[in-house]
Write a protein that holds these residues in place. Sequence first.
Motif, short mmCIF file in Angstrom:
data_model
loop_
_atom_site.label_atom_id
_atom_site.label_comp_id
_atom_site.label_asym_id
_atom_site.label_seq_id
_atom_site.Cartn_x
_atom_site.Cartn_y
_atom_site.Cartn_z
N TRP A 6 0.83 -1.20 0.00
CA TRP A 6 0.00 0.00 0.00
C TRP A 6 0.86 1.25 0.00
O TRP A 6 0.60 2.20 -0.73
CB TRP A 6 -0.92 -0.02 1.21
CG TRP A 6 -1.80 1.19 1.35
CD1 TRP A 6 -1.71 2.15 2.31
CD2 TRP A 6 -2.87 1.59 0.49
NE1 TRP A 6 -2.67 3.12 2.11
CE2 TRP A 6 -3.39 2.80 1.01
CE3 TRP A 6 -3.43 1.04 -0.65
CZ2 TRP A 6 -4.46 3.45 0.40
CZ3 TRP A 6 -4.49 1.70 -1.25
CH2 TRP A 6 -4.99 2.89 -0.72
N LEU A 10 1.01 4.20 -2.91
CA LEU A 10 0.82 5.62 -2.65
C LEU A 10 1.99 6.44 -3.20
O LEU A 10 1.81 7.50 -3.78
CB LEU A 10 0.67 5.87 -1.15
CG LEU A 10 -0.61 5.35 -0.50
CD1 LEU A 10 -0.61 5.68 0.99
CD2 LEU A 10 -1.84 5.95 -1.16
N PHE A 13 1.71 6.57 -6.97
CA PHE A 13 0.65 7.46 -7.41
C PHE A 13 1.07 8.92 -7.22
O PHE A 13 0.81 9.76 -8.09
CB PHE A 13 -0.63 7.17 -6.62
CG PHE A 13 -1.84 7.91 -7.14
CD1 PHE A 13 -2.38 7.60 -8.37
CD2 PHE A 13 -2.43 8.91 -6.40
CE1 PHE A 13 -3.49 8.27 -8.86
CE2 PHE A 13 -3.54 9.59 -6.87
CZ PHE A 13 -4.07 9.27 -8.10
N HIS A 14 1.72 9.22 -6.10
CA HIS A 14 2.20 10.58 -5.85
C HIS A 14 3.22 10.97 -6.91
O HIS A 14 3.20 12.10 -7.43
CB HIS A 14 2.81 10.67 -4.46
CG HIS A 14 3.33 12.03 -4.11
ND1 HIS A 14 2.50 13.13 -3.96
CD2 HIS A 14 4.60 12.48 -3.89
CE1 HIS A 14 3.23 14.19 -3.67
NE2 HIS A 14 4.50 13.82 -3.61
N LYS A 17 1.42 11.79 -10.20
CA LYS A 17 0.80 13.12 -10.19
C LYS A 17 1.84 14.22 -10.37
O LYS A 17 1.60 15.20 -11.08
CB LYS A 17 0.01 13.32 -8.90
CG LYS A 17 -1.24 12.48 -8.80
CD LYS A 17 -2.20 12.99 -7.74
CE LYS A 17 -1.65 12.91 -6.35
NZ LYS A 17 -2.63 13.38 -5.33
N ASP A 40 -6.92 11.95 -6.18
CA ASP A 40 -6.46 11.35 -4.94
C ASP A 40 -6.68 9.85 -5.06
O ASP A 40 -7.63 9.41 -5.72
CB ASP A 40 -7.25 11.92 -3.75
CG ASP A 40 -6.70 11.47 -2.41
OD1 ASP A 40 -6.96 10.31 -2.03
OD2 ASP A 40 -6.04 12.27 -1.74
N GLU A 41 -5.82 9.07 -4.48
CA GLU A 41 -5.96 7.62 -4.58
C GLU A 41 -7.25 7.11 -3.95
O GLU A 41 -7.70 6.00 -4.22
CB GLU A 41 -4.76 6.91 -3.93
CG GLU A 41 -4.65 7.05 -2.43
CD GLU A 41 -4.00 8.35 -2.00
OE1 GLU A 41 -3.92 8.60 -0.80
OE2 GLU A 41 -3.57 9.12 -2.89
N ARG A 42 -7.89 7.94 -3.12
CA ARG A 42 -9.16 7.55 -2.49
C ARG A 42 -10.39 7.91 -3.32
O ARG A 42 -11.53 7.67 -2.88
CB ARG A 42 -9.27 8.22 -1.12
CG ARG A 42 -8.25 7.74 -0.10
CD ARG A 42 -8.18 8.67 1.10
NE ARG A 42 -7.52 9.93 0.76
CZ ARG A 42 -7.31 10.92 1.61
NH1 ARG A 42 -7.75 10.80 2.86
NH2 ARG A 42 -6.69 12.02 1.23
N THR A 120 -2.87 6.32 -15.31
CA THR A 120 -3.59 6.99 -14.23
C THR A 120 -4.86 6.24 -13.87
O THR A 120 -5.18 6.04 -12.70
CB THR A 120 -3.93 8.44 -14.62
OG1 THR A 120 -2.72 9.13 -14.95
CG2 THR A 120 -4.61 9.17 -13.48
N ALA A 123 -4.23 3.34 -11.77
CA ALA A 123 -3.86 3.66 -10.39
C ALA A 123 -5.06 4.05 -9.54
O ALA A 123 -4.98 4.01 -8.31
CB ALA A 123 -2.83 4.79 -10.39
N LEU A 124 -6.17 4.43 -10.18
CA LEU A 124 -7.38 4.84 -9.44
C LEU A 124 -8.24 3.60 -9.19
O LEU A 124 -9.19 3.31 -9.91
CB LEU A 124 -8.14 5.89 -10.25
CG LEU A 124 -7.43 7.23 -10.43
CD1 LEU A 124 -8.18 8.10 -11.45
CD2 LEU A 124 -7.31 7.96 -9.10
N LYS A 125 -7.91 2.89 -8.15
CA LYS A 125 -8.52 1.58 -7.90
C LYS A 125 -9.82 1.65 -7.10
O LYS A 125 -10.49 0.63 -6.93
CB LYS A 125 -7.52 0.68 -7.18
CG LYS A 125 -6.23 0.46 -7.97
CD LYS A 125 -5.30 -0.47 -7.26
CE LYS A 125 -3.99 -0.63 -8.03
NZ LYS A 125 -4.19 -1.16 -9.39
#
Length: 206
Positions: A6, A10, A13-14, A17, A40-42, A120, A123-125
């Motif tokens: 995890w 993160l 993903f950062h 971006k 945001d990943e969330r 991208t 990465a947006l799971k």
Amino acid sequence: MKLISWERMLKDFHRLKLEMQACRLCKDLPLGPNPIFQLDERAKILIIGQAPGRITHLKNRPFDDPSGDRLREWLGIDKSAFYADPQIGIFPMGLCFPGAGSSGDKPPPEICATTWRKKTMAALKSVELTLVLGAYAIAWHLPHLNGKTVAEAVKQSSEGQDRFFVLPHPSPRNNRWLRQNPWFEADVIPRIQQSVRQNLSESERK
């Protein structure tokens, strides 16, 4: 192992971006490159538009205009939550203002989607609801609706499982379309708002 995985996700993903924010592939844009997105990943709700307009470029914030006011009304979300809630993502097909054309803005450069879109989206799971605005977004995300009229695409997407909705652009320029198609605000908007509420409330319960 899960914690390490995890944390690595993160970081990746950062980094992605930061790479998009620093992108200068299209150096010849009229106002210069200025990638604008909100990710945001969330993110559970993802808004896919065409490309930032001139006002967005100057303000450096997406949908901070009358179109954004109408979009938030359609979603049933206030302005503060729209920008502050990490569960709401905005990822246009083109990250920068492409310049003005003879009738509206120019289309987003293809290189933008080719370079950034697939990695991208992968990465947006956590995305559960995707709102698609415009022909370029439809062609990439919902290719089976490519070539349909706006009304046809909106109707067919709204017959699905509430994970994808095609929207007409919320610009005041579309007032005539909205008057001619009252079923959209009467029938489709309530379903979208329900899906938005459901996704956000589920997150609050976790």
